[in-house]
Design an enzyme around this catalytic site. Sequence first.
Site, PDB file in Angstrom:
ATOM      1  CE  LYS A 124      -4.406   0.747   0.267  1.00 47.37           C
ATOM      2  NZ  LYS A 124      -5.500  -0.111  -0.208  1.00 47.37           N
ATOM      3  CG  ASP A 164      -7.094   3.084  -0.980  1.00 49.49           C
ATOM      4  OD1 ASP A 164      -7.665   2.078  -0.789  1.00 49.49           O
ATOM      5  OD2 ASP A 164      -7.236   3.898   0.065  1.00 49.49           O
TER       6      ASP A 164
HETATM    7  N1  GLU Z   1      -7.384   0.093  -3.018  1.00 47.26           N
HETATM    8  C1  GLU Z   1      -8.096  -1.058  -3.233  1.00 47.26           C
HETATM    9  C2  GLU Z   1      -8.189  -2.014  -2.241  1.00 47.26           C
HETATM   10  O1  GLU Z   1      -7.939  -1.631  -0.883  1.00 47.26           O
HETATM   11  C3  GLU Z   1      -7.523  -1.929  -4.443  1.00 47.26           C
HETATM   12  C4  GLU Z   1      -6.257  -2.269  -4.685  1.00 47.26           C
HETATM   13  C5  GLU Z   1      -5.604  -2.674  -6.246  1.00 47.26           C
HETATM   14  O2  GLU Z   1      -6.543  -2.791  -7.125  1.00 47.26           O
HETATM   15  O3  GLU Z   1      -4.565  -3.148  -6.030  1.00 47.26           O
HETATM   16  O4  GLU Z   1      -8.187  -3.216  -2.089  1.00 47.26           O
END
Ligand code: GLU
Length: 447
Positions: A124, A164
């Site tokens: 992340k 996100d």
């Molecule tokens: N931010 C999204 C999550 O919390 C998607 C992450 C992604 O597609 O890599 O899963």
Amino acid sequence: MKTSEIMAKLQAKHPGESEYLQAVQEVLESIEEVYNQHPEFEKARIIERMVEPERIYTFRVTWVDDKGEIQTNLAYRVQFNSAIGPYKGGLRFHKAVTPSMLKFLGFEQTFKNALTTLPMGGGKGGSDFDPVGKSDDEIMRFCQAFMLELWRCIGPDEDVPAGDVGVGGREIGFLDGMYRKLARQYNTGVLTGKGMTWGGSILRPEATGYGALYFANLALKKIGKSLEGQKVSLSGFGNVAWGAAKKAKQLGAKVVAISGPDGVCEIKDGITDEMIDYMLVMRSSNRNKVEDMATKFPGKAVFTPGKKSWCVPVDIAFPSAFQNELSKADAEELKKNGCWAVFEISNMGCQADAIHWMQHNGILFAPGKAVNAGGVATSGLEMTQNAEHISWTADEVDRNLHNIMAAIHEQCVKFGTQPDGHVDYVKGANIAGFMKVAQAMLEQGII
Ligand code: GLU
């Protein structure tokens, strides 16, 4: 392993990292019993290793605003766990971003990605950049400056960021554009959530919300119910709430509330397609005000300042905005007004005591790492399409998404069914995700 002992050590090591400690505590509580039945995990010190990120990059982002003034933000990429595949997870641009927030998100992502059945590790990233009130040009300049640093840390088989909170299609466009220029690679799939004409997967924008509603329908089916005719509330009005509203409506539910940091919009007759489309306009305006819905649809959407979606009477609530957005008091109010199920679409959307209360007071609850996994799963499908140099049809992507959500639901049932027959979705999701990552770490030795 004793949760309390591990937590005491982590608290001493990472004081004040409340979101991260909360996320770890939730997982450890769920898996303690299973973990202690596997002495090989304890021997390899799996827990002590799994709760720490493998690596964190911290960098400065300097950019120039529309007034010509120089701005400096802090940014991070947390590469949490690569045991089952390249780091994968979104980027969050929000003024409250801290390493603690991104560590909690990276930790959650590791188990969520394990649940998707696809070979993706957890990561992340993000920045304390606040998109509210910024112009498109400012957003572009910030994204470009951000990527100038990040590009050396990522790669299609190494680390694949996505969106996100505060990062959607527009931001991914600016980020990917800069990556292409720097890396001189044009079909890398180094980011997911790309535009449809340049490597994006059809249905990726909708996928988090669609997947959540598929999951909810499966959980309801298990107890002999369905979404048809249910009154539901969402929170926020961003990409996730938008996709959820679309699918909820298609499946016959009535969306009667959405919200923003400024308050709640109640929509007594249920959200219309026009209103769902308008959510996109509201997001791209960078105003971050749900009141705009009431201004656009007077009489149909009624705005109350300072209130959350949870004060509106519904059958089912879908927190879909931000961590800890639903407190124990909110859960009590929901129940008082007739709500009997909560499906968390936001990451860690419910506070720990709210979850405990719901579980002991007859509210069916399922956690974000299972419910919202359709987003990252479809990102995984985007990576597959990029690697194959091909684009699948909407039907193909939707079928895969549906199958993945069914597999996640099945894993929750397998690991979460209690002696009295009811499913503890928190336990189910945590144990299923943990077992997969732990087994991979064990087989890969002490690294
Ligand atoms: N931010 C999204 C999550 O919390 C998607 C992450 C992604 O597609 O890599 O899963």
